[in-house]
Write an enzyme that holds these catalytic residues in place. Structure first.
Site, short mmCIF file in Angstrom:
data_model
loop_
_atom_site.label_atom_id
_atom_site.label_comp_id
_atom_site.label_asym_id
_atom_site.label_seq_id
_atom_site.Cartn_x
_atom_site.Cartn_y
_atom_site.Cartn_z
N ASP A 29 47.93 38.18 43.48
CA ASP A 29 46.65 37.63 43.04
C ASP A 29 46.14 36.68 44.12
O ASP A 29 46.44 35.49 44.10
CB ASP A 29 46.86 36.89 41.71
CG ASP A 29 45.55 36.56 41.01
OD1 ASP A 29 44.55 37.26 41.25
OD2 ASP A 29 45.53 35.61 40.20
N PHE A 191 45.14 36.60 30.04
CA PHE A 191 45.50 35.39 30.77
C PHE A 191 46.59 34.62 30.04
O PHE A 191 46.51 34.42 28.83
CB PHE A 191 44.26 34.49 30.95
CG PHE A 191 43.35 34.94 32.07
CD1 PHE A 191 43.16 36.28 32.35
CD2 PHE A 191 42.66 34.01 32.83
CE1 PHE A 191 42.33 36.70 33.39
CE2 PHE A 191 41.81 34.40 33.86
CZ PHE A 191 41.64 35.74 34.13
#
Length: 339
Positions: A29, A191
């Site tokens: 990420d 998330f």
């Protein structure tokens, strides 16, 4: 004479990162593609905040300069030139990342379009066309869309009508996950860390063991639901605050992890075992749910954390897009003035 190494000792020699890769596809990420190679991820994800951070680094100035030249060359109003530059910049980062990984890169549609299905469709197809112009098949791209009702329906149409794979992001509620599965999108990014942040800020609990972490609990439920009912959509846990959260989700289809936490996992030699399994999911007591738009909006609205974090996430990504546009406008002016 060969020396045999016991499985236990071999495991101690293996990093937590290498062990994790046996159960889960590891994704980096980051927009800092020079930091990717060390961890050998399968895929990579970007977002406006990561691109903004990378664009400020001297190593990536040439990508911004090239994107601005492209934006100016396309003509049109200043707004159109800036939009074309932004699209080109996001794709340029994606192209560089694809040189470093064997799999797919996720490129995000502007969060300011999160409530406009048609605008998201148009922007997504534009990003794919830029990749294809550069010789990259749409099979190697995931288009990231906010998990609003409009975003989820845009994802459904992109998958069904255009064969464009979507990664639904800013996902915090079970309702969002159910709607994404029913839309048949390729992948969701629930998330973890931002859910933990909310609980720390809004409840008396300030610390959680990994298996009790509300973000871990949320993603575990979503994974189990998808596998129990054989949805094709895969789950990629995202937004981690510590390696405990990552290891507690070992076995999830994919996990997208910052380079900082990848570095920690590489140095860590503790045991990692599969915490999520398809067989375990089949045994879960979960009822099947169907959500139309009305029911989706109601169920999502009942989850205060999810409502607040989705809104907050869209605002933050939008704010970083505005900052990036400001950088582009300043540089564009300098180029036009011959500086």
């Amino acid at each position: 004479m060969s020396v045999s190494v016991s499985p236990d000792k071999r495991r101690k020699m293996e990093s937590a990162l290498d062990q994790l890769k046996k159960y889960t596809v590891v994704v980096a990420d980051t927009g800092d593609f020079n930091a990717i190679e060390e961890y050998k991820p399968q895929d990579a994800t970007t977002n406006p905040s990561l691109i903004l951070a990378a664009t400020k680094m001297p190593a990536y100035q040439h990508l911004l300069d090239q994107a601005i030249k492209y934006g100016i060359s396309k003509g049109g109003s200043e707004e159109e030139q800036v939009t074309n530059t932004m699209d080109k910049l996001f794709v340029s980062f994606g192209l560089e990342i694809l040189k470093k990984i064997p799999g797919r890169v996720s490129t995000e549609v502007d969060a300011r379009l999160s409530f406009d299905k048609e605008a998201m469709l148009s922007r997504a197809r534009r990003l794919i066309s830029l990749y294809e112009e550069a010789g990259i098949s749409k099979e190697r791209i995931l288009i990231k869309l906010s998990s609003t009702w409009e975003g989820i329906q845009a994802g459904r149409e992109l998958e069904d009508k255009h064969g464009i794979h979507c990664n639904m992001t800013l996902l915090f509620s079970f309702a969002q996950a159910v709607a994404c599965a029913e839309a048949g999108v390729t992948l969701i990014s629930p998330f973890v860390g931002r859910i933990l942040d909310w609980h720390k800020e809004n409840t008396d609990r300030k610390s959680f063991e990994p298996h009790e972490d509300p973000g871990v609990v949320s993603v575990t439920k979503i994974y189990n639901y998808y596998k129990k009912f054989d949805y094709s959509t895969v789950v990629m846990g995202a937004s981690f605050r510590n390696t405990g959260e990552v290891k507690a989700l070992a076995g999830c289809d994919l996990l997208t992890i910052s380079t900082g936490l990848l570095a920690e996992l590489k140095k860590d030699h503790s045991a990692v075992t599969a915490m999520l399994t398809a067989d375990g999911a089949k045994a879960c007591e979960l009822p099947k749910v169907h959500l139309d738009e009305r029911e989706f909006r109601w169920q999502h609205n009942e989850d205060r954390m999810a409502v607040e974090k989705l809104s907050d996430g869209i605002r933050k990504f939008a704010a970083d897009a505005v900052k990036l546009e400001g950088m582009i406008k300043d540089k564009m002016l300098n180029v036009k003035n011959g500086q």
